[in-house]
Structure formats: structure tokens, C-alpha cells
Design a protein around this motif. Sequence first.
Motif, short mmCIF file in Angstrom:
data_model
loop_
_atom_site.label_atom_id
_atom_site.label_comp_id
_atom_site.label_asym_id
_atom_site.label_seq_id
_atom_site.Cartn_x
_atom_site.Cartn_y
_atom_site.Cartn_z
N PHE A 97 -6.21 -1.60 6.30
CA PHE A 97 -4.90 -1.98 5.78
C PHE A 97 -3.79 -1.56 6.73
CE2 PHE A 97 -6.69 -2.71 1.47
CZ PHE A 97 -5.99 -3.87 1.16
N VAL A 98 -3.87 -0.35 7.24
CA VAL A 98 -2.83 0.17 8.14
C VAL A 98 -2.67 -0.74 9.36
CG1 VAL A 98 -2.22 2.04 9.71
CG2 VAL A 98 -2.96 2.56 7.38
N LYS B 257 -8.67 1.94 4.03
CA LYS B 257 -7.28 2.30 4.32
C LYS B 257 -6.94 2.01 5.78
CE LYS B 257 -6.76 6.04 0.92
NZ LYS B 257 -6.51 7.49 0.74
N GLU B 258 -7.86 2.34 6.67
CA GLU B 258 -7.64 2.10 8.10
C GLU B 258 -7.42 0.62 8.39
OE1 GLU B 258 -10.89 3.79 10.23
OE2 GLU B 258 -10.48 5.84 9.54
N PHE C 25 1.19 3.66 5.31
CA PHE C 25 1.38 3.43 3.88
C PHE C 25 2.80 3.84 3.51
CE2 PHE C 25 -3.09 3.48 1.79
CZ PHE C 25 -3.53 2.54 2.71
N THR D 126 -4.07 4.74 -4.93
CA THR D 126 -4.59 4.36 -3.62
C THR D 126 -5.43 5.47 -2.98
OG1 THR D 126 -2.53 5.04 -2.52
CG2 THR D 126 -2.73 2.73 -3.14
N ASN D 127 -5.30 6.68 -3.50
CA ASN D 127 -6.12 7.78 -2.98
C ASN D 127 -7.60 7.51 -3.19
OD1 ASN D 127 -3.89 9.21 -2.14
ND2 ASN D 127 -3.81 10.56 -3.91
N VAL E 44 -9.04 4.73 -2.71
CA VAL E 44 -9.51 3.71 -1.75
C VAL E 44 -10.25 4.41 -0.60
CG1 VAL E 44 -8.79 1.92 -0.14
CG2 VAL E 44 -7.59 2.19 -2.33
N ALA F 72 1.17 5.41 -0.96
CA ALA F 72 0.34 6.62 -1.08
C ALA F 72 0.52 7.24 -2.46
CB ALA F 72 0.70 7.62 0.01
N MET G 178 0.85 -1.19 0.00
CA MET G 178 0.00 0.00 0.00
C MET G 178 0.89 1.25 0.00
SD MET G 178 -3.03 -1.12 -0.29
CE MET G 178 -4.01 0.33 0.02
N GLY H 158 -11.64 5.61 2.96
CA GLY H 158 -10.89 5.80 4.20
C GLY H 158 -10.97 4.62 5.15
#
Length: 252
Positions: free
Chosen positions: A211-212, A208-209, A220, A200-201, A203, A196, A194, A205
Motif C-alpha cells: 500500500f505504501v 502494508k508495504e 500511512f 489497520t494494525n 493488516v 494508522a 490507509m 506487514g
Amino acid sequence: MAVAGSLIGKLAFVTGAGSGIGRAACKVLAREGASIIAADRNLNSAQETVSNISKESNQNHTSLNINVGDQTSITTALNKILEQHKKPPSIIVNSAGITRDNFLLKLSSDDFDEVININLKGTFMIIQTFSNAIIEHGVQGGSIINIASTSGKYGNVGQANYSASKAGVEGLTRTAAKEFGKFGIRVNCVLPGMIATPMTNAVPGKVKEKFVKVIPLGRFGKPEEVAEVITFLASDKSSYVHGASIDISGGF
């Protein structure tokens, strides 16, 4: 400003150079002394990349319009390079790529085909066209770096087409390495996780959370972090690295 780096005198051709990893690769390769040919389907974006990196170096950088899914466009781009530089680039970075995400049960065949055509077939056509030129012109020390993805290695929900295309890029890389070694052309690929980027923008929010939370480094990656590995693979510092796939995923 004088440029001192590991790629002085090298000519580097980067697809997908208008944004994200491609743009970052142009910047870092130029920092190390390479002359950049920034190629993108969006010529304005490629020109912007060249403008940005030209401010930081006195190298000769140029931009080109290209559609990696079209052989005529690729051949035209190569001919323009040969006309201007009298030789093909020795560094090829295949960063052009697209997504057309959807769940497998809903994914249209057109969206599947388009992603395969750009991400996989486009990489194949660039490799074939430019490697033939490298061999015919007797250019020494060729290095091809393909952008695959951790999605191609592990799969990813909603990305059957993208995952398949990037798995194909990794297989293509290994085969090209076996065939090109005798010509002195090294072929490797990087597998970003992942990162930035504009891709990926898009994707959501909440996704994204999630994935983090499963990335051990807890964030990322940055395009520049991928570009540093690309530049290493382009240089003689990686002279015995061939047919390799390098994860750049924060431990994902």
C-alpha cells in the motif's frame, strides 16, 4: 487552561470514540472548544478518551456506552444526553465501524450482515435519531460528519462487505444532505485511505508495504490528520460545504 477555538459552546457527539479516528476527533474537537460526548461499545475505552482530553481542557466531557447497531441503545444514549445537557448535540461524528475481512467467495453472510449493520445501518440510525432531536429542539447550525472510506469508492480486495458499507455511507450522506438542508443541518463525509489505527494494525506487514508503494505521499496517514478535516466540517469555517465527500488518502 482557557480554551479558544472555533467550536466554543458546541456539544459534539462522537461514536467509535474509544480509539483511532474517533478518539482523535474527540481530541481535536475539544481543542477547538467543543464539549465532547465520547460514545463507544467499549465504555472503558470511551472513558479513557475523556480522561485524556480532559487533561488538556476545562470543558465538560462525558462518555457513553453505545451499540450503534441497536436502536434501543441509540435511543437510550440520546435520552441520557438530553437529561444531562437539556439539548441534543449539534455536531454528530459517525466514526463507529468494524471489519470482517475475507475474500468474496469465502465471505460468510453473517460477516457481511454484521458489517453492514454497524457501518451503514448504524450510521443511518444515528443520523435519523439525532437529527430528529436537533429539529425538535430547534438547535441551530447542526453538522453531521460521516466516516466513509476510499475502499467504498474504489473497492478493496478482501473487503466486499466493508467496501459496500462505506459506499452506502457516502450515498446516505448525499441523500441526507438533500433532505436536511432546509433544516440548516449540514451533512458531509470524509473518505480516509490507509490510516494508522487499530483497524489497520491488523493488516499484515507485507500488505502494508504494498500500500505504501502506491501512496504518493509514501506513508500511512495519522488519525489526527483525519480529525482536522472532521473539525473543519464541524465548524462554521465550512458553512457552505454540504453533501461533500473529502478524500484523505495521501493521494492514493
